[in-house]
Every structure is written in structure tokens, then in C-alpha cells.
Design a protein around this motif. Structure first.
Motif, PDB file in Angstrom:
ATOM      1  N   ALA A  10     -31.482  14.937  14.242  1.00 47.49           N
ATOM      2  CA  ALA A  10     -31.020  13.791  13.454  1.00 47.49           C
ATOM      3  C   ALA A  10     -31.475  13.923  12.005  1.00 47.49           C
ATOM      4  CB  ALA A  10     -31.539  12.497  14.075  1.00 47.49           C
ATOM      5  N   ALA A  11     -32.670  14.461  11.793  1.00 49.06           N
ATOM      6  CA  ALA A  11     -33.170  14.662  10.428  1.00 49.06           C
ATOM      7  C   ALA A  11     -32.259  15.603   9.649  1.00 49.06           C
ATOM      8  CB  ALA A  11     -34.588  15.209  10.463  1.00 49.06           C
ATOM      9  N   GLU A  12     -31.748  16.627  10.308  1.00 52.45           N
ATOM     10  CA  GLU A  12     -30.833  17.557   9.636  1.00 52.45           C
ATOM     11  C   GLU A  12     -29.516  16.868   9.284  1.00 52.45           C
ATOM     12  OE1 GLU A  12     -30.747  20.690  12.507  1.00 52.45           O
ATOM     13  OE2 GLU A  12     -32.506  21.687  11.638  1.00 52.45           O
ATOM     14  N   VAL A  13     -29.033  16.030  10.173  1.00 56.63           N
ATOM     15  CA  VAL A  13     -27.798  15.291   9.888  1.00 56.63           C
ATOM     16  C   VAL A  13     -28.001  14.418   8.659  1.00 56.63           C
ATOM     17  CG1 VAL A  13     -26.180  13.543  10.750  1.00 56.63           C
ATOM     18  CG2 VAL A  13     -27.013  15.330  12.291  1.00 56.63           C
ATOM     19  N   VAL A  14     -29.096  13.663   8.636  1.00 58.41           N
ATOM     20  CA  VAL A  14     -29.369  12.761   7.507  1.00 58.41           C
ATOM     21  C   VAL A  14     -29.576  13.532   6.210  1.00 58.41           C
ATOM     22  CG1 VAL A  14     -31.061  11.123   6.563  1.00 58.41           C
ATOM     23  CG2 VAL A  14     -30.318  10.919   8.939  1.00 58.41           C
ATOM     24  N   ASN A  15     -30.312  14.621   6.265  1.00 57.78           N
ATOM     25  CA  ASN A  15     -30.707  15.318   5.044  1.00 57.78           C
ATOM     26  C   ASN A  15     -29.731  16.381   4.546  1.00 57.78           C
ATOM     27  OD1 ASN A  15     -33.183  14.024   4.297  1.00 57.78           O
ATOM     28  ND2 ASN A  15     -34.064  14.925   6.141  1.00 57.78           N
ATOM     29  N   PHE A  16     -28.783  16.810   5.386  1.00 59.65           N
ATOM     30  CA  PHE A  16     -27.930  17.919   4.961  1.00 59.65           C
ATOM     31  C   PHE A  16     -26.430  17.715   5.167  1.00 59.65           C
ATOM     32  CE2 PHE A  16     -32.075  19.785   6.052  1.00 59.65           C
ATOM     33  CZ  PHE A  16     -32.414  20.264   4.798  1.00 59.65           C
ATOM     34  N   ILE A  84     -26.204   9.404  18.910  1.00 57.09           N
ATOM     35  CA  ILE A  84     -25.005   9.830  19.631  1.00 57.09           C
ATOM     36  C   ILE A  84     -24.516  11.164  19.103  1.00 57.09           C
ATOM     37  CG2 ILE A  84     -22.561   9.287  19.999  1.00 57.09           C
ATOM     38  CD1 ILE A  84     -23.411   6.316  20.152  1.00 57.09           C
ATOM     39  N   ALA A  85     -24.486  11.332  17.786  1.00 54.10           N
ATOM     40  CA  ALA A  85     -24.012  12.582  17.181  1.00 54.10           C
ATOM     41  C   ALA A  85     -24.940  13.745  17.519  1.00 54.10           C
ATOM     42  CB  ALA A  85     -23.891  12.431  15.668  1.00 54.10           C
ATOM     43  N   THR A  86     -26.234  13.527  17.432  1.00 54.73           N
ATOM     44  CA  THR A  86     -27.205  14.587  17.691  1.00 54.73           C
ATOM     45  C   THR A  86     -27.161  15.052  19.141  1.00 54.73           C
ATOM     46  OG1 THR A  86     -28.647  13.715  15.962  1.00 54.73           O
ATOM     47  CG2 THR A  86     -29.650  15.188  17.567  1.00 54.73           C
ATOM     48  N   ASN A  87     -27.034  14.117  20.057  1.00 55.33           N
ATOM     49  CA  ASN A  87     -27.062  14.450  21.484  1.00 55.33           C
ATOM     50  C   ASN A  87     -25.682  14.687  22.086  1.00 55.33           C
ATOM     51  OD1 ASN A  87     -29.908  14.194  21.837  1.00 55.33           O
ATOM     52  ND2 ASN A  87     -29.654  11.973  21.696  1.00 55.33           N
ATOM     53  N   ASP A  88     -24.634  14.483  21.305  1.00 61.64           N
ATOM     54  CA  ASP A  88     -23.262  14.615  21.800  1.00 61.64           C
ATOM     55  C   ASP A  88     -23.083  13.746  23.048  1.00 61.64           C
ATOM     56  OD1 ASP A  88     -20.671  15.561  21.613  1.00 61.64           O
ATOM     57  OD2 ASP A  88     -21.071  17.371  22.780  1.00 61.64           O
ATOM     58  N   GLU A  89     -23.604  12.521  22.977  1.00 68.40           N
ATOM     59  CA  GLU A  89     -23.674  11.639  24.142  1.00 68.40           C
ATOM     60  C   GLU A  89     -22.319  11.245  24.712  1.00 68.40           C
ATOM     61  OE1 GLU A  89     -26.216   8.272  23.381  1.00 68.40           O
ATOM     62  OE2 GLU A  89     -27.795   9.572  22.591  1.00 68.40           O
TER      63      GLU A  89
END
Length: 170
Positions: A10-16, A84-89
Motif C-alpha cells: 500500500a505504501a508503494e501505491v500511495v508513494n509511487f 483492496i487494491a494491494t490484496n486484489d481482494e
């Protein structure tokens, strides 16, 4: 992350992540009406300094979203979307629902508890699926919500929705 061996965090999604993709994630997975505003602000802020923790992000999102604090924290939908995005829930839930007719024996009951409309929609669709004729007998025509007493005892249950269906003979 549900799977710590997964590469994306999630940190990568937020930061990049690109602004438009971040806005899409917040809108589609968090049903966040201020998705574009939040994404734009995150991208501007991270030019100066990346986000390093959840509290920092939560306070930042709260400062960007208009209005006061209601029943839920202003960053709740943002964190839901990131999770949800990080885990592909949603894809995982769709895979489970597709397998359910092969896993649940005839006469068995497939019960799902969902916590937001995105999950509930997937479960509802799976219970109504009729590829080669009916597969499920709906036991709950509409979702079952927790009682006021249950919510008082367990506030996190407030958004829970239960659906159940019995597997028909093949």
C-alpha cells in the motif's frame, strides 16, 4: 497485505502510483467521491515528502476532504481502497464464488459476510448465476444486517451484510 510475499505494498501505491491510477483506485475500490481531489493532493504532497505511515496519511486525507468528521473517519474509504487494491481482494472473492459450486456439495450452504457494497455485489451476482440452469437456492433474498444490539456490542459489525444460498443438486 494478506500475502506478505506479494510484491506491491500500500505504501508503494500511495508513494509511487500515477495520479489518474490513484484516483481510479480510490473511486472504484473505496467509492470515494473526492477521489480526484485526494489523489491530486497526495501526488503534490509526495513531491516534497513521501508518506511514511498510516497516521500521517490518515491525517493528510482528513485535511483534504471537505466537511467535519461524521460517523466514520474521512480516510476510511481511502484505506479501504488501498487495502483492496494491494490484496486484489475483489478478484479473490470472485475466484472463491466461481469455485463455490464445485466446493459446496448439493444441499450444502454457501454463506458470505461482506462489509461493503463492492463485495456484496459480487456475492449477490454469484448466488444468482445460472450458467447451465439454477445452481443456488437463495436462503436470503436480501442481505441480513446486524441487529442494533449486535452493533452496540461490536461496532465493527455495523456494515456487515450476510447472504446465504443452498447448493442445488446437479
Amino acid at each position: 497485505r494478506m500475502d506478505v510475499t506479494q510484491r506491491k505494498t500500500a505504501a508503494e501505491v500511495v508513494n509511487f502510483e500515477q495520479r489518474d491510477e490513484l484516483a481510479r483506485i480510490l473511486f472504484e475500490y473505496g467509492e470515494e467521491r473526492y477521489s480526484r481531489r485526494i489523489a491530486r493532493a497526495i501526488v503534490e504532497r509526495r513531491k516534497r515528502k513521501r508518506f511514511s505511515g498510516t497516521l500521517e496519511l490518515a491525517e493528510f486525507v482528513a485535511s483534504v476532504v471537505p466537511g467535519g468528521r461524521g460517523r466514520i473517519h474521512p480516510a476510511t474509504k481511502t484505506f479501504q481502497a488501498l487495502r483492496i487494491a494491494t490484496n486484489d481482494e475483489l478478484a479473490e472473492l470472485e475466484r472463491l464464488c466461481a469455485l463455490a459450486k464445485d466446493i459446496v456439495r448439493p444441499g450444502g450452504v454457501f454463506v458470505c459476510v461482506s462489509f461493503h457494497s463492492l463485495e456484496d455485489r459480487i456475492v449477490k451476482r454469484a448466488h444468482r448465476e445460472r450458467n447451465d440452469g439454477p445452481v443456488w437456492e437463495l436462503l436470503t433474498k436480501k442481505p441480513v444486517f446486524p441487529s442494533d444490539e449486535e452493533v452496540a456490542a461490536n461496532p465493527r459489525s455495523r456494515s456487515a451484510r450476510l447472504r446465504a444460498a443452498r447448493r442445488l443438486s446437479s
